[in-house]
Design a protein around this motif. Structure first.
Motif, PDB file in Angstrom:
ATOM      1  N   ILE A 119       0.777  -1.543   0.193  1.00 26.47           N
ATOM      2  CA  ILE A 119       0.458  -0.102   0.135  1.00 26.47           C
ATOM      3  C   ILE A 119       0.891   1.364  -0.044  1.00 26.47           C
ATOM      4  O   ILE A 119       1.573   1.427   0.425  1.00 26.47           O
ATOM      5  CB  ILE A 119      -0.730   0.269   1.166  1.00 26.47           C
ATOM      6  N   ASN A 120       0.951   2.295  -0.648  1.00 28.23           N
ATOM      7  CA  ASN A 120       1.393   3.578  -0.476  1.00 28.23           C
ATOM      8  C   ASN A 120       0.753   4.468   0.375  1.00 28.23           C
ATOM      9  O   ASN A 120       0.349   4.103   1.465  1.00 28.23           O
ATOM     10  CB  ASN A 120       0.390   3.932  -2.402  1.00 28.23           C
ATOM     11  N   ALA A 121       2.631   5.416   0.851  1.00 30.76           N
ATOM     12  CA  ALA A 121       1.495   6.675   2.022  1.00 30.76           C
ATOM     13  C   ALA A 121       2.046   7.462   1.257  1.00 30.76           C
ATOM     14  O   ALA A 121       3.021   7.738   0.415  1.00 30.76           O
ATOM     15  CB  ALA A 121       3.119   5.914   2.981  1.00 30.76           C
ATOM     16  N   SER A 122       1.290   8.304   1.411  1.00 30.87           N
ATOM     17  CA  SER A 122       2.515   9.671   0.795  1.00 30.87           C
ATOM     18  C   SER A 122       3.967  10.846   2.398  1.00 30.87           C
ATOM     19  O   SER A 122       3.697  10.559   2.836  1.00 30.87           O
ATOM     20  CB  SER A 122       0.627  11.574   1.875  1.00 30.87           C
ATOM     21  N   GLN A 123       4.183  10.806   1.058  1.00 32.94           N
ATOM     22  CA  GLN A 123       5.657  11.811   1.716  1.00 32.94           C
ATOM     23  C   GLN A 123       5.862  13.231   0.977  1.00 32.94           C
ATOM     24  O   GLN A 123       6.150  13.134  -0.240  1.00 32.94           O
ATOM     25  CB  GLN A 123       6.543  11.088   1.438  1.00 32.94           C
ATOM     26  N   VAL A 124       6.035  14.640   2.070  1.00 41.20           N
ATOM     27  CA  VAL A 124       6.113  15.646   1.351  1.00 41.20           C
ATOM     28  C   VAL A 124       5.010  16.231   0.278  1.00 41.20           C
ATOM     29  O   VAL A 124       4.832  17.256   1.218  1.00 41.20           O
ATOM     30  CB  VAL A 124       7.271  15.270   0.391  1.00 41.20           C
ATOM     31  N   THR A 125       4.836  15.322  -0.990  1.00 40.29           N
ATOM     32  CA  THR A 125       3.803  16.581  -1.562  1.00 40.29           C
ATOM     33  C   THR A 125       2.496  16.117  -1.102  1.00 40.29           C
ATOM     34  O   THR A 125       1.461  17.680  -1.243  1.00 40.29           O
ATOM     35  CB  THR A 125       4.201  16.298  -3.070  1.00 40.29           C
TER      36      THR A 125
END
Lengths: 503, 250
Positions: A119-125
């Protein structure tokens, strides 16, 4: 101990130095494994491992922790083709001439695609969201969505929304009939559903008179045998499910033996005591999507279009085409059941060899319905192999609106997956109708354990969603960009509609 | 079954040009207990779940007439189509003509009388329960798989006009595990499955009332019907499949 066909695969090991001969194990085991022998010196308990199903009841209730059950290291001469399993099956069938009968889901080592998807996760943007601080929506509405908005002559929106199920979280308890599981198990599921704002499913065993009060959290099932189906029953539930198939035994029906049709079960199924309740896989009035449509509409007409109708099918090879037909039949929701799904009894060969994994079936169905522009006509419930909140998130991202949970719910109630449901002697009081065993499952405790599990999973779902920067489960539905495959080949990625990790 | 007041006003509805939903919406919208539907032309699901009213249908009602019906009375002046009385719980359906396949599927109570023939799988999954015991009486003949998976109740096939030929198709009572099928015939039905035992009925006490009711409805001679030879089919054993499986704890 009599003559037996093969050495038990699991052995009961007792530590005689710590055992205090309290005989709890003897009283707790419905299979008669433990017996006390005052005639030997010193007097002690002995175990007949040939009768042991490895349900762990005695192990966990032993006050001095003197028992354990271990996989036997007794072995045939090793052979990668003729394994112990294959040999023992032949011996059993040569002895009895019977069809091998097992229970619960397919235990064989097929690939588990959920474990090859991340599963993805958000980083920074695109910042992640903290579910402890921000609102997070797990509510789901299951049903047919209108394809376009219509406005009246006054320009106002006209409501053309059919009946929907509102779920506080994207989980439902899957169909398990009263008969296959106990009264106390049903009460636990019903009360937990009410408290959680979700639904449980009667299976094809009718609805016990005491449980009509949980009707707004109940899905009532109609299958080929029509057990317990009458007008009040159809009106009692929040939705009606037509069972066409079951993941554990696609193409095979239900058969509750007459010896289990006792008293309450008979009343609830509306069948005579002691007589088999046979519900064959084919509905002999359904040979086409048009015929299915007839059953869908006969149920809608009978309930004056107040209940959504679910059609449940097993995940099989042509599942996408079948689902497309169902979406056009007038059904509001499709339930897909993968081959890992549980059962109270199924022929072993069917359970272990028929059907396909839910991950592939779900992705194929969602893709097909989108391609045909009819995805919004139906809700999709995926079941048969969902083991955790992470599996739920992956299933939703693959296209499910919600998931059915059967085995996980039973585990919460005390099941240890010994896969002996078909014997009717469940030591945990779940898959049995013997009063002394049923009372071992306290519904006051059982329903709380189900609530605990679902609340914990709901929070985990929020955490995972927050990590992806998504604050509503609806925005995750079919959002396959949130997933990546790890170690999958191109065909598998193609069916799942996923990119490989790193892409 | 609730009695319908004989003095109630009759509501007359023309089904001409109506879809099944339009027709059934009209039926749902009224409290009338005595209703006549004229010009029925294949509208499905008429009287689905109906109770406490009498419907007379002139024309041909569509599939799933009287599905889940719970105590209404339906009189069809014409033929009926498939799935009459699916999972019917109580009430009466009288067809002054013939009916299609799967008549009385999963029926649990009440009575269905068909003057002419019925199609395949008549009375499939019919079952009885406590004081409920469904009855189907067919005047002429039935298709194959009569009483398939039957678990209770009574089916009577009178073979009127067949001059003693068996008035049923093949495989009568396949998977039958309860109930009784009476067949008025001089010859035994063909291709009976092993789950069924067949005997010449020694007495007709269980069906005499049903046959008399049928004769009265359709103007036949009950004594003549009852004087014929009847075979009775019953399940061979209560639990036909109990030795099929072996426990396998894997």
């Amino acid at each position: 101990m009599g003559v037996y066909d093969f050495f038990p695969e699991y052995e009961v090991v007792r530590n005689d130095t710590t055992c205090v001969n309290c005989r709890v194990c003897e009283r707790q085991c419905a299979n008669g494994v433990h017996s006390y022998h005052p005639e030997i010196t010193p007097a002690r308990l002995l175990a007949d491992s040939t009768q042991c199903v490895d349900c762990q009841r005695c192990v966990l209730l032993c006050p001095t922790k003197s028992l354990k059950i271990v996989q036997s290291n007794n072995t045939y001469k090793l052979n990668n083709n003729w394994t112990k399993k294959e040999i023992n099956e032949i011996i059993t069938q040569a002895s009895t001439g019977g069809v091998l009968l097992s229970s619960m889901g397919n235990p064989e080592p097929y690939p588990i695609y959920f474990d090859k998807i991340t599963i993805n996760a958000s980083q920074v943007t695109n910042p992640s969201i903290d579910p402890l601080r921000e609102p997070m929506e797990t509510r789901v509405y299951l049903g047919s969505k209108p394809e376009k908005l219509t406005r009246g002559p006054d320009g106002k929106l006209q409501s053309n929304l059919g009946p929907h199920l509102a779920l506080a979280m994207p989980m439902l308890f899957s169909a398990m009939s009263y008969g296959s599981i106990s009264y106390n198990a049903h009460e636990s599921l019903a009360r937990a559903s009410e408290e959680l704002g979700i639904f449980y499913n009667t299976g094809e065993g009718g609805l016990h008179e005491n449980f009509y009060r949980y009707g707004k959290n109940t899905i009532v099932q109609v299958a080929s045998g029509r057990f317990g189906v009458h007008k009040d029953y159809l009106y009692a539930g929040a939705a009606i499910e037509i069972k066409m198939g079951q993941g554990a035994k696609p193409g095979i029906g239900g058969h509750l033996p007459g010896k289990k049709i006792v008293d309450d079960i008979s009343r609830t199924r509306m069948t005579p005591e002691g007589s088999d309740a046979i519900s064959p896989a084919p509905h002999h009035d359904i040979y086409s999507i048009e015929d299915l449509s007839q059953l869908v509409y006969s149920l809608k007409e009978t309930t004056a279009y107040t209940k959504p109708v679910i059609v449940k099918i097993a995940a099989v090879h042509n599942v996408a085409a079948i689902a497309s037909g169902i979406a056009r039949s007038g059904a509001d929701i499709i339930a897909l059941d993968g081959f890992r799904g549980g059962t109270g009894a199924a022929p072993t060969r069917i359970r272990d060899n028929v059907g396909i994994p839910i991950e592939l079936a779900l992705a194929a169905v969602d893709t097909r319905l989108r391609q045909e522009g009819i995805r919004e006509r139906v809700g999709i419930i995926a079941g048969g192999g969902i083991r955790s909140s992470a599996d739920i998130v992956k299933a939703v991202a693959l296209g499910a609106d919600a998931v059915y949970l059967g085995t996980a719910a039973l585990l919460a109630l005390g099941c240890h997956l010994c896969r002996a449901c078909q014997t009717g002697k469940c030591n945990w009081g779940i898959a049995t109708q013997e009063p002394d065993l049923v009372k071992r499952l306290n519904p006051n405790v059982g329903y709380k354990r189900l609530v605990n599990l679902m609340r914990a999973w709901q929070h985990e779902i929020m955490e995972i969603m927050g990590g992806m920067g998504i604050n509503s489960i609806e925005s995750l539905k079919g959002n396959r960009l949130m997933l990546r495959g790890v170690g999958l080949n191109e065909t598998e990625l193609g069916v799942l509609g996923l990119k490989h990790a790193g892409e | 079954m609730r009695d319908v007041s004989p003095t109630a006003d009759v509501l007359s509805i023309s089904a001409e040009g109506l879809s099944f939903k339009e027709l059934n919406d009209k039926l749902r919208a009224t409290n009338a207990t005595e209703i006549v539907i004229n010009n029925a032309a294949g509208q499905r699901y008429i009287a689905a779940g109906a109770e406490g009213r009498r419907l007379t249908i002139n024309g041909t009602p569509g599939n799933a007439l009287a599905a889940y019906m719970d105590g209404a009375e339906i009189i069809v002046n014409g033929n009926a189509q498939d799935a009459v009385g699916d999972t019917m719980n109580d009430g009466r359906v009288i067809v002054h003509g013939s009916a299609g396949d799967a008549l009385g599927y999963g029926m649990r109570g009440g009575l269905i009388c068909v003057k002419g023939c019925s199609g395949y799988r008549t009375g499939i999954h019919m079952k009885q329960y406590q004081d409920k015991s469904p009855v189907i009486v067919i005047g002429e003949s039935c298709g194959s798989f009569l009483g398939e998976y039957m678990a209770g109740g009574t089916i009577v096939v009178l073979g009127i006009g067949l001059r003693g030929q068996a008035p049923v198709g093949n495989f009568t009572g396949t998977g039958m595990h309860g109930g009784e099928i009476y067949i008025r015939s001089d010859e035994e039905p063909k291709n009976l499955p092993a789950q069924v035992s067949i005997d010449t009925a020694s007495n007709l006490d269980d069906i005499r009332g049903h046959v008399r009711a049928f004769a009265q409805l359709f103007g036949c001679d009950a004594d003549e019907l009852l004087s014929g030879n009847f075979f009775v089919l019953r399940p061979n054993a209560k639990n036909p499949y109990h030795s099929l499986y072996t426990q396998y704890l894997r």
